[in-house]
Write a protein that holds these residues in place. Structure first.
Motif, PDB file in Angstrom:
ATOM      1  N   GLY A 211       0.819  -1.199   0.000  1.00 16.88           N
ATOM      2  CA  GLY A 211       0.000   0.000   0.000  1.00 16.88           C
ATOM      3  C   GLY A 211       0.855   1.252   0.000  1.00 16.88           C
ATOM      4  N   LEU A 212       1.826   1.281   0.897  1.00 17.44           N
ATOM      5  CA  LEU A 212       2.679   2.464   0.995  1.00 17.44           C
ATOM      6  C   LEU A 212       3.508   2.645  -0.279  1.00 17.44           C
ATOM      7  N   MET A 213       3.929   1.525  -0.854  1.00 17.14           N
ATOM      8  CA  MET A 213       4.703   1.616  -2.100  1.00 17.14           C
ATOM      9  C   MET A 213       3.835   2.168  -3.225  1.00 17.14           C
ATOM     10  N   ALA A 214       2.566   1.755  -3.235  1.00 17.09           N
ATOM     11  CA  ALA A 214       1.676   2.163  -4.328  1.00 17.09           C
ATOM     12  C   ALA A 214       1.187   3.589  -4.154  1.00 17.09           C
ATOM     13  N   MET A 215       1.326   4.107  -2.919  1.00 16.17           N
ATOM     14  CA  MET A 215       0.719   5.393  -2.607  1.00 16.17           C
ATOM     15  C   MET A 215       1.135   6.539  -3.536  1.00 16.17           C
ATOM     16  N   PRO A 216       2.439   6.768  -3.759  1.00 14.89           N
ATOM     17  CA  PRO A 216       2.790   7.903  -4.632  1.00 14.89           C
ATOM     18  C   PRO A 216       2.174   7.772  -6.023  1.00 14.89           C
ATOM     19  N   GLY A 217       2.174   6.564  -6.545  1.00 18.29           N
ATOM     20  CA  GLY A 217       1.576   6.337  -7.861  1.00 18.29           C
ATOM     21  C   GLY A 217       0.092   6.652  -7.841  1.00 18.29           C
ATOM     22  N   ARG A 218      -0.578   6.203  -6.789  1.00 15.83           N
ATOM     23  CA  ARG A 218      -2.020   6.459  -6.676  1.00 15.83           C
ATOM     24  C   ARG A 218      -2.292   7.953  -6.593  1.00 15.83           C
ATOM     25  N   TYR A 219      -1.412   8.651  -5.863  1.00 15.12           N
ATOM     26  CA  TYR A 219      -1.594  10.099  -5.757  1.00 15.12           C
ATOM     27  C   TYR A 219      -1.400  10.754  -7.119  1.00 15.12           C
TER      28      TYR A 219
END
Lengths: 256, 645
Positions: free
Chosen positions: B42-50
């Motif tokens: 989740g934390l890894m995907a966060m910047p991409g999601r943002y």
């Protein structure tokens, strides 16, 4: 003082789907019981404690209910009267007639006979209970009410005019405490021998509407039926009364 | 000199306070129910999601997306560099110049935030949010002036004690808002909670262009059902509420709010925040839940709502009517730049009201009882379900056992208006020689209504029984004219499909299916010669299932150029018929269907094409004169060239 109230519940039957459901009048009986006794209301069923429809009643917010466990073929009345005699009860609420089974509407009367209590038929509401006397509203046709006072204890059959049953919630229905009591049922042989067939609509007497205007028709549909042809016999002898009934039956072609 | 160590101390102190606040906030979310998430992924995907998904939503408002990129990007970059320069004393020239650049970028962004706040639209919350641009500007300006001597532009010790004092105040104000406020519930909370919300979103399928709209099944059995108290929400739902930026995009789109029903989705989320943190809504500075002018009761105005993590929500925090006003149209969810799930929360709370309190308003109780006893909401005899097709010569699955297409008729079978849609669709299928069958009396209500009214027990029972019926027959496609049944079959039945009854089966809406037939040349259609036509996107077809094009392609195949309404496609306004809203019927100032019909009238159309029987009923309920309402199947059937044999 809160009265000891027992609501009797049965397994209803949906008129369209024929599926088991919370019976219309019994639901109103529980609703009236909840109004009178709140959480202290006892709810009593005779039959199968596993029946899922009982949970629809429980979903009205009942913490517990008692089931007198007995076979489907057994008569409910003896078990009920035995049980009710043991408890100290002020009011027993039933429906006018059940939606399944014999549907004779006799349960309140048979119970009253055994217990020696009065029956108050077709109750719309029980307004108050004071000093061992209840003020009861009876439902009459076309929204009319008759107020009567009855001494406790009594049996009341609840009419469709009583307040409708509240919504049944899933959660409380699942969590109800089922107290199952084993009873020795007497087999209701007459009932067992019955054969069931779909009901045919009863023939209706043709009514010629003489009304010419909409206002007349409205009146005919809503006004209190004017008896007219009826007659009140109070002081006559039993033979005279019987004769009058016999004459009427012949006149109406009931007996020939 | 004093200025050398003061910023460093202040930065470290405020950073520490911010972290303490953040930990406290995290403990508030942890009061919620457990829900498994993948922390690292989740934390890894966060910047991409943002950068992708969230920015994609914000990008609909170009002004705001650019402003936010400049402000947030500038801030994140300058904060990292501020720590490097002032705490770790990295003194390379390039770093200080980079810092200056980041600060100027942020200053520009903050200026545009400020400019928008000069005359803010009503949907924006005021209060502390009006302070935010000023704090941002203070932060940027302070550190620019502070950094100029470090970068060597100004001489060391420039400005003397007075400037030092002013700058110290600036540091406290700017960093107080940005670091302290982030952890302790100021407007900047959105950056901290929002980032984690993106990382641990309850519907990760939504990221990367996906769609996840089916409601999560309720756990049945146990001490309580649904959400009674804020702590009954999953922890990441609580986190989601905290991510709200109070932009009011949801408020601007909500049909119930526009109709004056007592629901403002933004306020609802803020009420949830009050609930999870405890206290009252006195600090809320946005539009309230609308209150009817006639029935104004004290205690409904802002400031009277009280809540706590373990207090019953509908006892003091929000009115039950607020929850029942929602049409579950998902316009708010679609519009939310923070991807908050309003509808999930509302249905969760409805579940408590229906399954625990037995308190569904108006006709709710009756309808649910009917669904339980007769498998349809109006209590018709289940044996009369197939009466509508007495003259249609439609094969029934019970006899046919298999077909290419299973036509899911839905409860429209009992309604005479909907039957016209059903007949038109059957006519089209016959013209195209489709191998079709229906379930007949074996079909049951899809459970959509029961589920949206919060009775998940009944929904689950219907879903399981329907699936058991479906598993007896073999078919390749299910087609239905009802988007609500379509949504249930396609997105919600999978949770209960243990037998695999729908495995490998394509679930289609009739417009999609008809479009396939038209594209394949299976239907010969005449050109439509009527007047102007517009198209109303049903929520459960559009926003719930992403089908915007097939209905338009079909209309185009008749030579119709759709005169689009201002609110169309993903921004379509609800007809007011979803989520059991016509059943619970919460009074407002106006009717949602009337507002939608005004949208239609504004295009000058004489005919509004619809793809849903519920929308048809709602729009036809608007008083005449108004444009005609027809389902696309009806329009197509009218233009069908039938071959004479």
């Amino acid at each position: 003082m809160q009265p000891n109230v027992v609501s009797l519940i049965s397994i209803g039957r949906h008129p369209q789907s024929g599926r088991a459901r919370r019976a219309e009048q019994d639901g109103r009986g529980v609703e009236l019981g909840l109004k009178l006794a709140g959480e202290k209301l006892s709810v009593l069923h005779v039959g199968n404690p596993e029946e899922p429809v009982l949970r629809q009643y429980a979903g009205m917010g009942l913490p517990a209910m008692t089931v007198l466990k007995q076979d489907e073929t057994a008569d409910a009345v003896p078990a009920l009267s035995d049980y009710l005699q043991q408890e100290k009860i002020d009011i027993v609420l039933t429906g006018v007639r059940s939606e399944s089974g014999e549907s004779s509407g006799m349960v309140p009367y048979l119970l009253a006979e055994k217990l020696g209590w009065p029956v108050v038929a077709r109750v719309a509401d029980i307004v108050s209970i004071k000093d061992g006397v209840a003020e009861v509203l009876l439902a009459l046709p076309r929204g009319q009410r008759r107020s009567v006072t009855v001494k406790l204890p009594f049996i009341a059959s609840v009419d469709n005019a009583a307040a409708p049953a509240r919504q049944s919630a899933f959660g409380p229905g699942q969590r109800v405490r089922m107290e199952s009591v084993n009873t020795h049922g007497e087999v209701d042989q007459i009932r067992v021998d019955w054969q069931e067939a779909p009901a045919k609509p009863r023939p209706k007497r043709l009514k010629t509407v003489k009304a010419k205007t909409a206002a007349d028709r409205f009146k005919a549909a809503t006004a209190k039926p004017q008896g007219g042809s009826g007659k009140v016999m109070k002081n006559e002898s039993a033979a005279e009364k019987a004769k009058a009934i016999f004459d009427l039956l012949i006149e109406e072609n009931v007996i020939r | 000199m004093v200025i050398d160590w003061l910023p460093s101390i202040l930065i470290v102190v405020l950073l520490a306070l911010g972290v303490i606040g953040a930990l406290r906030r995290i403990s508030l979310w942890r009061a919620g129910q457990p829900e498994k998430v993948n922390l690292i992924a989740g934390l890894m995907a966060m910047p991409g999601r943002y950068l992708n998904d969230l920015h994609h939503v914000v990008e609909r408002d170009k002004y705001m997306s650019r402003t936010h990129v400049a402000t947030a990007g500038g801030f994140v970059l300058s904060m990292v560099l501020v720590i490097a320069v002032y705490v770790f004393h990295v003194e390379q020239k390039i770093v200080t110049w980079l810092l200056l650049g980041a600060l100027v970028l942020m200053l520009c962004g903050a200026f545009f935030v400020f400019k928008r706040r000069l005359n803010p639209p009503s949907r924006l919350s005021k209060g502390p949010w009006m302070r935010l641009p000023k704090s941002l500007i203070t932060f940027a300006l302070t550190f620019i002036v502070l950094t100029l001597p470090v970068a060597g532009v100004l001489p060391e010790g420039f400005g003397g004690v007075l400037l030092t004092l002013i700058l110290s105040v600036g540091v406290i104000v700017g960093l107080g808002e940005l670091l302290f406020g982030m952890g302790w519930g100021g407007p900047m909370k959105h950056a901290f909670a929002g980032a984690l919300h993106l990382a641990f979103h309850r519907r990760p399928e939504r990221f990367g262009g996906g769609r996840s709209t089916g409601l999560k099944p309720a756990q049945l059995g146990g001490e309580s059902h649904g959400v009674a108290k804020p702590s009954d929400f999953k922890w990441n739902q609580l986190l989601g509420f905290d991510a709200c930026v109070q932009c009011g995009k949801c408020e601007a789109m909500c049909p119930a709010f526009a109709a004056g029903q007592p629901l403002n989705p933004k306020k609802l989320i803020q009420d949830m925040v009050v609930g999870l943190a405890g206290g009252t809504d006195a600090k809320y500075a946005g539009s309230p839940h609308p209150v009817r002018k006639t029935g104004k009761e004290p205690g409904k105005e802002v400031g009277h709502a009280k809540g706590g993590a373990n207090n019953i929500i509908t006892a003091g925090l929000i009115e039950a009517d607020t929850l029942w006003s929602c049409t579950t149209c998902r316009a708010c969810v679609e519009e939310c730049p923070m991807m908050i799930e309003h509808v999930d929360a509302i249905v969760d709370m409805r579940r408590f009201l229906t399954m625990e309190k037995g308190d569904t308003p108006n006709k709710g109780s009756e309808v649910l009882e009917n669904i339980i006893a007769t498998d349809n909401p109006n209590g018709y005899a289940p044996s009369s379900r197939t009466n509508w097709s007495a003259d249609q010569n439609l094969p029934v699955m019970k006899e046919k056992k298999q077909a290419d297409v299973l036509f899911w008729v839905s409860d429209g079978a009992f309604d005479m208006r909907s039957q016209r849609i059903l007949r038109s669709f059957v006519k089209l299928m016959k013209a195209a020689n489709v191998d079709v069958a229906i379930l007949g009396d074996e079909e049951r209500d899809s459970g959509d209504l029961a589920r949206r009214l919060g009775d998940d027990a009944t929904f689950q029972s219907l879903a399981k029984r329907n699936l058991a019926t479906l598993s007896q027959y073999s078919f390749k496609k299910i087609v239905t004219t009802d988007p609500h049944a379509y949504h249930c079959l396609r997105n919600e039945y999978a949770d209960f499909d243990t037998e695999g009854a729908l495995k490998g089966v394509e679930v289609l809406h009739h417009t999609t299916f008809l479009n396939q037939l038209v594209q394949a040349g299976a239907l010969k259609l005449d050109t439509f010669k009527g007047g102007k036509v517009t198209y109303h996107d049903p929520c459960y077809l559009g926003r719930y299932n992403g089908e915007y094009d097939a209905p338009r392609d079909l209309l185009r195949s008749l030579g119709i150029e759709v005169a689009e309404m201002e609110r169309s496609r993903f921004r379509s306004r609800c007809c007011g018929g979803g989520g059991g809203a016509p059943i619970t019927d919460i009074p407002g100032e106006r009717r949602i269907a009337d507002m939608r019909m005004e949208d239609v009238t504004a295009t000058g159309a004489e005919l509004v094409a619809v793809g849903c029987q519920q929308c048809t009923a709602m729009l036809e309920g608007v008083v005449e004169p108004r444009p005609e309402v027809k389902d696309i199947a009806e329009i197509l059937a009218g233009q069908l060239i039938e071959e004479v044999h």
